[in-house]
Design an enzyme around this catalytic site. Structure first.
Site, PDB file in Angstrom:
ATOM      1  N   TYR A   1     -29.327  68.108 -43.892  1.00 34.02           N
ATOM      2  CA  TYR A   1     -27.973  68.225 -43.358  1.00 34.02           C
ATOM      3  C   TYR A   1     -26.977  68.748 -44.396  1.00 34.02           C
ATOM      4  CZ  TYR A   1     -29.850  65.554 -39.499  1.00 34.02           C
ATOM      5  OH  TYR A   1     -30.612  65.152 -38.429  1.00 34.02           O
TER       6      TYR A   1
ATOM      7  N   HIS B   1     -32.674  66.824 -28.963  1.00 39.69           N
ATOM      8  CA  HIS B   1     -32.685  66.310 -30.332  1.00 39.69           C
ATOM      9  C   HIS B   1     -31.473  66.798 -31.129  1.00 39.69           C
ATOM     10  CE1 HIS B   1     -35.146  64.004 -33.123  1.00 39.69           C
ATOM     11  NE2 HIS B   1     -34.821  64.848 -34.080  1.00 39.69           N
TER      12      HIS B   1
ATOM     13  N   TRP C   1     -34.485  56.208 -39.959  1.00 38.92           N
ATOM     14  CA  TRP C   1     -35.316  56.990 -40.884  1.00 38.92           C
ATOM     15  C   TRP C   1     -36.081  56.048 -41.790  1.00 38.92           C
ATOM     16  CZ3 TRP C   1     -30.664  60.584 -42.358  1.00 38.92           C
ATOM     17  CH2 TRP C   1     -30.491  61.531 -41.337  1.00 38.92           C
TER      18      TRP C   1
END
Length: 369
Positions: free
Chosen positions: A341, A303, A329
């Protein structure tokens, strides 16, 4: 009238089912083991996906039954659960694993309350394990280049480039078929995900092994399932260089098909076993680990390749809506996902921004040009 209803087949069946459930939660089987086993095998499976029921089975069979199965169902208290979650984490289980176990037992006991086997669900009162936001650790430019250089030496090179460049989930990549790849438009359409196989014995349980290792094992599960949301089903624009790599991969697969002859099973998958079967997720995971080791890149989850792709998109200033569409998403979760992020240090941002032009296909070592 009452005599007639007692003889009615539907009534008799209902009484039989009620009696069976009463046996599960009362008498000798009145412990947590009895109800949890009955719930996961007879109640929970019908309305949920294969992946969800797999998660339930792991939580029940590997954690809940060994840890709490001896408790009488009606005697189970919130404090029992809280001590159990702490013991799990003290023994090395991740907070996410403990939280998954909590969600599973809460769902199982909600059903017991709904069916009047319990009056109160202790899992709705117990404090859930604290779940901290997962740290995002994308690979650096140099690490990606080493991975790509090593991947170019192996079968299914394009599988790893797709992970690092487009951020597709493992199931999405392994479920991809050639009909999903539009070479003219330069687009991949994500439509389905690969499911983990579930096996049963084909030998009549005579081999003495687990079903997955039976020489005559039979897969009891469909190979893929359709993406369940609009966000999951999505077209993704693909760089020309990656399209060329996929074209070469298709030519290589045709040569494999010729060599395999009658052993080949044509199912249309992009990434296959040497005989045409869809690639097993477990095999894929181990190949990823081998790739990391051979490339001398720090160990990480598959991932993390997806994290890397998302980070690059955000650093490049790609609009939020486009990033959401590429990554798949869902609208209600996209803002939270992007925030994960934004903790990247200025050094990493600056370093990546300077080199991102040659990240995959530049003249730097490991490029695929």
């Amino acid at each position: 009238m009452s005599q007639m209803s007692a003889k009615d087949p539907a009534s008799i069946h209902a009484q039989g089912v009620a009696g069976d459930e009463a046996g599960v939660v009362g008498g000798e089987e009145g412990d947590g083991r009895g109800w949890l086993t009955h719930w996961v095998e007879n109640i929970a499976a019908a309305p949920v996906s294969e992946n969800t029921i797999d998660g339930y089975r792991v939580a029940v069979n590997h954690h809940l039954i060994p840890g709490l199965g001896a408790h009488r169902l009606e005697k189970l208290q919130p404090e029992h659960l809280e001590r159990f979650y702490k013991k799990m984490q003290d023994s090395g289980s991740a907070a996410g694993t403990a939280h998954q176990v909590h969600r599973t037992v809460r769902t199982a006991l909600n059903e017991a309350v709904r069916r009047a086997h319990l009056t109160v669900n202790p899992a709705t009162i117990a404090k859930a394990p604290r779940l901290e936001e997962e740290e995002v650790e994308p690979y650096t430019v140099e690490e990606v280049q080493r991975l790509l250089a090593e991947a170019a030496k192996h079968r299914n090179t394009a599988r790893w480039v797709i992970a690092l460049a487009l951020g597709l989930r493992q199931g999405e990549v392994l479920g991809m078929q050639w009909d999903d790849v539009d070479f003219d438009l330069g687009v991949i359409r994500v439509r389905r995900g690969r499911l983990r196989p579930r096996y049963k014995h084909g030998c009549g349980d005579r081999c003495g092994r687990k079903p997955g290792y039976c020489p005559q094992k039979i897969n009891t599960r469909r190979e893929t399932k359709n993406a369940k949301s609009r966000a999951g089903q999505r077209p993704i624009g693909v760089p020309n260089e990656l399209m060329e790599l996929l074209h070469r991969h298709k030519e290589g697969q045709a040569r494999e098909r010729t060599r395999a002859r009658d052993l080949w099973t044509e199912k249309g998958y992009v990434f296959t076993s040497p005989t045409g079967e869809p690639r097993n997720p477990n095999t894929d995971y181990h190949k990823w680990k081998e790739l990391l080791k051979a490339a001398d890149v720090r160990d990480g989850r598959l991932h993390d390749a997806r994290h890397t792709a998302a980070t690059v998109l955000l650093i490049l200033g790609v609009p939020d809506a486009v990033v959401d569409a590429i990554m798949g998403w869902e609208p209600g979760k996209s803002a939270r996902m992007r925030r994960r992020y934004q903790h990247m240090t200025s050094r990493v941002l600056r370093d990546t921004a300077d080199k991102v032009g040659g990240l995959l296909w530049g003249s730097t070592p490991g490029g695929l040009s």
